[in-house]
Design a protein around this motif. Structure first.
Motif, PDB file in Angstrom:
ATOM      1  N   ILE A 126       0.700  -1.269   0.033  1.00 13.21           N
ATOM      2  CA  ILE A 126      -0.599   0.287   0.131  1.00 13.21           C
ATOM      3  C   ILE A 126       0.654   1.311   0.109  1.00 13.21           C
ATOM      4  O   ILE A 126       1.207   2.186  -0.825  1.00 13.21           O
ATOM      5  N   VAL A 127       1.881   0.834   1.145  1.00 16.23           N
ATOM      6  CA  VAL A 127       3.446   2.283   1.092  1.00 16.23           C
ATOM      7  C   VAL A 127       3.664   2.548  -0.333  1.00 16.23           C
ATOM      8  O   VAL A 127       4.102   3.401  -0.977  1.00 16.23           O
ATOM      9  N   GLY A 128       4.111   1.444  -1.188  1.00 16.05           N
ATOM     10  CA  GLY A 128       4.570   1.616  -2.562  1.00 16.05           C
ATOM     11  C   GLY A 128       3.417   2.280  -3.250  1.00 16.05           C
ATOM     12  O   GLY A 128       3.967   2.602  -4.372  1.00 16.05           O
ATOM     13  N   SER A 129       2.416   1.434  -3.280  1.00 15.51           N
ATOM     14  CA  SER A 129       1.172   2.540  -4.914  1.00 15.51           C
ATOM     15  C   SER A 129       1.461   3.126  -4.368  1.00 15.51           C
ATOM     16  O   SER A 129       0.999   4.812  -5.687  1.00 15.51           O
ATOM     17  N   LEU A 130       1.415   3.822  -2.785  1.00 13.78           N
ATOM     18  CA  LEU A 130       0.322   5.583  -2.560  1.00 13.78           C
ATOM     19  C   LEU A 130       2.503   6.591  -2.902  1.00 13.78           C
ATOM     20  O   LEU A 130       1.849   7.485  -3.650  1.00 13.78           O
ATOM     21  N   MET A 131       2.780   5.845  -2.881  1.00 13.59           N
ATOM     22  CA  MET A 131       4.310   6.772  -3.313  1.00 13.59           C
ATOM     23  C   MET A 131       4.324   6.726  -4.782  1.00 13.59           C
ATOM     24  O   MET A 131       4.923   7.563  -5.367  1.00 13.59           O
TER      25      MET A 131
END
Length: 150
Positions: A84-89
């Protein structure tokens, strides 16, 4: 896509639209924050910086919410499953690259993402012109006020 995702997208779009319309129309500026007549003004710089950050983060969140239901951004022609964090970034990075019309080409939108990216690129292209026009209008208003005071 669930109703919650659409509600989030509508809220983000509403905030972005309200911010941009408020900027273009020019709301009331408190007397202590009136722009000074100079070649460079920190207030003007910070205002433009905040507008750009709001648009980048807002569109980044739209890309992120849409990517939760299906793949929206393709990196190097590969579909990737990310955290989720990778997708947000990745969404915020793509938003910044699109708004600033850099367009490296490492991330490509698909589906509805193409239309959203087109709208964001248009905003990135028109925003500096609107900002300059706003400055010219403020300078003319200041000159007229000074004439009326004399």
């Amino acid at each position: 896509m669930g109703i919650m995702a659409w509600l989030i997208i509508i809220c983000i779009a509403g905030i972005l639209t309200t911010s941009l319309i408020g900027f273009v129309r020019g709301g009331k500026i408190p007397e202590r924050m009136q722009m000074q007549e100079s070649r460079f003004s920190a207030e003007i710089f910070y205002t433009l910086l905040i507008i750009y950050l709001v648009v980048i983060i807002g569109f980044g969140l739209v890309y992120f919410v849409l990517s939760m239901s299906h793949v929206l951004l393709v990196e190097n022609s590969e579909l990737r499953d990310e955290s989720i964090v990778g997708s947000l970034m990745r969404s915020i990075y793509f938003s910044g690259v699109t708004l600033l019309t850099i367009g490296y080409g490492d991330i490509t939108p698909i589906g509805i993402g193409r239309l959203i990216a087109l709208v964001q690129a248009l905003i990135g292209y028109v925003l500096p012109a609107a900002f300059v026009l706003k400055l010219v209008q403020n300078n003319q208003d200041n000159r007229e006020r000074k004439k009326d005071m004399l």
